[in-house]
Write a protein that holds these residues in place. Structure first.
Motif, mmCIF file in Angstrom:
data_model
loop_
_atom_site.group_PDB
_atom_site.id
_atom_site.type_symbol
_atom_site.label_atom_id
_atom_site.label_comp_id
_atom_site.label_asym_id
_atom_site.label_seq_id
_atom_site.Cartn_x
_atom_site.Cartn_y
_atom_site.Cartn_z
ATOM 1 N N ARG A 85 0.838 -1.205 0.000
ATOM 2 C CA ARG A 85 0.000 0.000 0.000
ATOM 3 C C ARG A 85 0.875 1.259 0.000
ATOM 4 N NH1 ARG A 85 -4.572 -0.677 -2.023
ATOM 5 N NH2 ARG A 85 -5.045 -2.386 -0.649
ATOM 6 N N LEU A 86 1.977 1.230 0.747
ATOM 7 C CA LEU A 86 2.901 2.372 0.735
ATOM 8 C C LEU A 86 3.502 2.570 -0.651
ATOM 9 C CD1 LEU A 86 4.765 1.925 4.127
ATOM 10 C CD2 LEU A 86 3.260 3.824 3.479
ATOM 11 N N HIS A 87 3.834 1.468 -1.298
ATOM 12 C CA HIS A 87 4.387 1.566 -2.648
ATOM 13 C C HIS A 87 3.342 2.125 -3.609
ATOM 14 C CE1 HIS A 87 6.887 0.852 -6.078
ATOM 15 N NE2 HIS A 87 6.051 -0.036 -6.585
ATOM 16 N N GLU A 88 2.095 1.712 -3.437
ATOM 17 C CA GLU A 88 1.024 2.248 -4.280
ATOM 18 C C GLU A 88 0.913 3.763 -4.099
ATOM 19 O OE1 GLU A 88 -3.630 1.296 -5.235
ATOM 20 O OE2 GLU A 88 -3.008 1.234 -3.133
ATOM 21 N N SER A 89 1.001 4.217 -2.869
ATOM 22 C CA SER A 89 0.919 5.647 -2.599
ATOM 23 C C SER A 89 2.092 6.378 -3.228
ATOM 24 C CB SER A 89 0.872 5.891 -1.083
ATOM 25 O OG SER A 89 0.673 7.251 -0.807
ATOM 26 N N ALA A 90 3.290 5.862 -3.068
ATOM 27 C CA ALA A 90 4.479 6.495 -3.645
ATOM 28 C C ALA A 90 4.440 6.481 -5.166
ATOM 29 C CB ALA A 90 5.739 5.774 -3.151
ATOM 30 N N LEU A 91 4.048 5.363 -5.727
ATOM 31 C CA LEU A 91 4.012 5.225 -7.180
ATOM 32 C C LEU A 91 2.971 6.165 -7.790
ATOM 33 C CD1 LEU A 91 5.299 3.622 -9.484
ATOM 34 C CD2 LEU A 91 3.590 1.852 -9.118
ATOM 35 N N SER A 92 1.825 6.271 -7.149
ATOM 36 C CA SER A 92 0.794 7.164 -7.675
ATOM 37 C C SER A 92 1.197 8.627 -7.517
ATOM 38 C CB SER A 92 -0.560 6.889 -7.030
ATOM 39 O OG SER A 92 -0.491 7.055 -5.637
ATOM 40 N N ALA A 104 -4.456 5.634 -1.011
ATOM 41 C CA ALA A 104 -3.526 4.559 -0.643
ATOM 42 C C ALA A 104 -2.802 4.882 0.665
ATOM 43 C CB ALA A 104 -2.523 4.321 -1.767
ATOM 44 N N ALA A 105 -2.464 6.148 0.873
ATOM 45 C CA ALA A 105 -1.806 6.544 2.121
ATOM 46 C C ALA A 105 -2.741 6.325 3.306
ATOM 47 C CB ALA A 105 -1.360 8.000 2.046
ATOM 48 N N LYS A 106 -4.007 6.688 3.156
ATOM 49 C CA LYS A 106 -4.970 6.474 4.234
ATOM 50 C C LYS A 106 -5.133 4.983 4.534
ATOM 51 C CE LYS A 106 -7.619 10.722 3.675
ATOM 52 N NZ LYS A 106 -8.886 11.339 3.240
ATOM 53 N N GLN A 107 -5.186 4.168 3.485
ATOM 54 C CA GLN A 107 -5.290 2.719 3.695
ATOM 55 C C GLN A 107 -4.032 2.182 4.361
ATOM 56 O OE1 GLN A 107 -6.519 1.764 -0.466
ATOM 57 N NE2 GLN A 107 -7.977 0.420 0.574
ATOM 58 N N ALA A 108 -2.874 2.699 3.951
ATOM 59 C CA ALA A 108 -1.615 2.254 4.554
ATOM 60 C C ALA A 108 -1.586 2.589 6.047
ATOM 61 C CB ALA A 108 -0.422 2.892 3.844
ATOM 62 N N ILE A 109 -2.096 3.766 6.408
ATOM 63 C CA ILE A 109 -2.139 4.150 7.817
ATOM 64 C C ILE A 109 -3.037 3.195 8.588
ATOM 65 C CG2 ILE A 109 -2.952 5.929 9.429
ATOM 66 C CD1 ILE A 109 -2.004 7.992 7.251
ATOM 67 N N GLU A 110 -4.215 2.907 8.046
ATOM 68 C CA GLU A 110 -5.137 1.978 8.716
ATOM 69 C C GLU A 110 -4.517 0.599 8.866
ATOM 70 O OE1 GLU A 110 -8.832 1.903 6.576
ATOM 71 O OE2 GLU A 110 -9.140 4.060 6.798
#
Length: 143
Positions: A85-92, A104-110
């Motif tokens: 999920r962190l990679h998804e946030s960074a990639l996007s 993705a960042a919010k999901q990664a935090i959860e």
């Protein structure tokens, strides 16, 4: 984490060494009853490698394969799901899809809070990605 994974992660920065990850993934796919979490790790490592070498479209495709494997297994992906999920946030963030970066960042935090507890490095990283998305979308007060 297997003994092979740190080698794959360290070698991910070189386009020539991407072949190592691809070979490992091909080998993984030939194993009956292969560990789906290892398959997901290999796809994620390849996605990270492709991003590092500027092959963003291929990185996005490999990330999609990562999530497909994670979604198809009942095994607990735990920290691997957070990392994906962190990679998804960074990639996007690198593709300019700030809505996806934020989601993705919010999901990664959860996920990080659920798996690793509050106040982790992963949570901080996700907050950083979210803050950058806010800055790039001119929502400075939220950042």
């Amino acid at each position: 984490m297997s003994r092979v994974e740190p080698l794959l992660i360290r070698s991910a920065r070189s386009p020539q060494r991407q072949a190592i990850i691809e070979d490992a993934l091909r080998l993984q796919n030939t194993i009956p009853d292969a560990d789906p979490l290892m398959t997901a790790r290999l796809h994620l490592t390849l996605s990270e490698s492709r991003e590092m070498t500027g092959n963003i479209d291929e990185a996005v495709a490999e990330l999609g394969k990562t999530f497909a494997v994670l979604d198809s297994t009942e095994l607990d992906a735990g920290p691997l799901a957070v990392r994906a999920r962190l990679h998804e946030s960074a990639l996007s963030l690198s593709t300019g899809d700030y809505a996806l970066t934020e989601r993705a960042a919010k999901q990664a935090i959860e996920e990080a809070t659920a798996v690793l507890g509050p106040g982790t490095d992963e949570e901080a990283m996700a907050l950083m990605f979210m803050s950058k998305a806010y800055i790039f979308t001119e929502r400075m007060p939220q950042s």
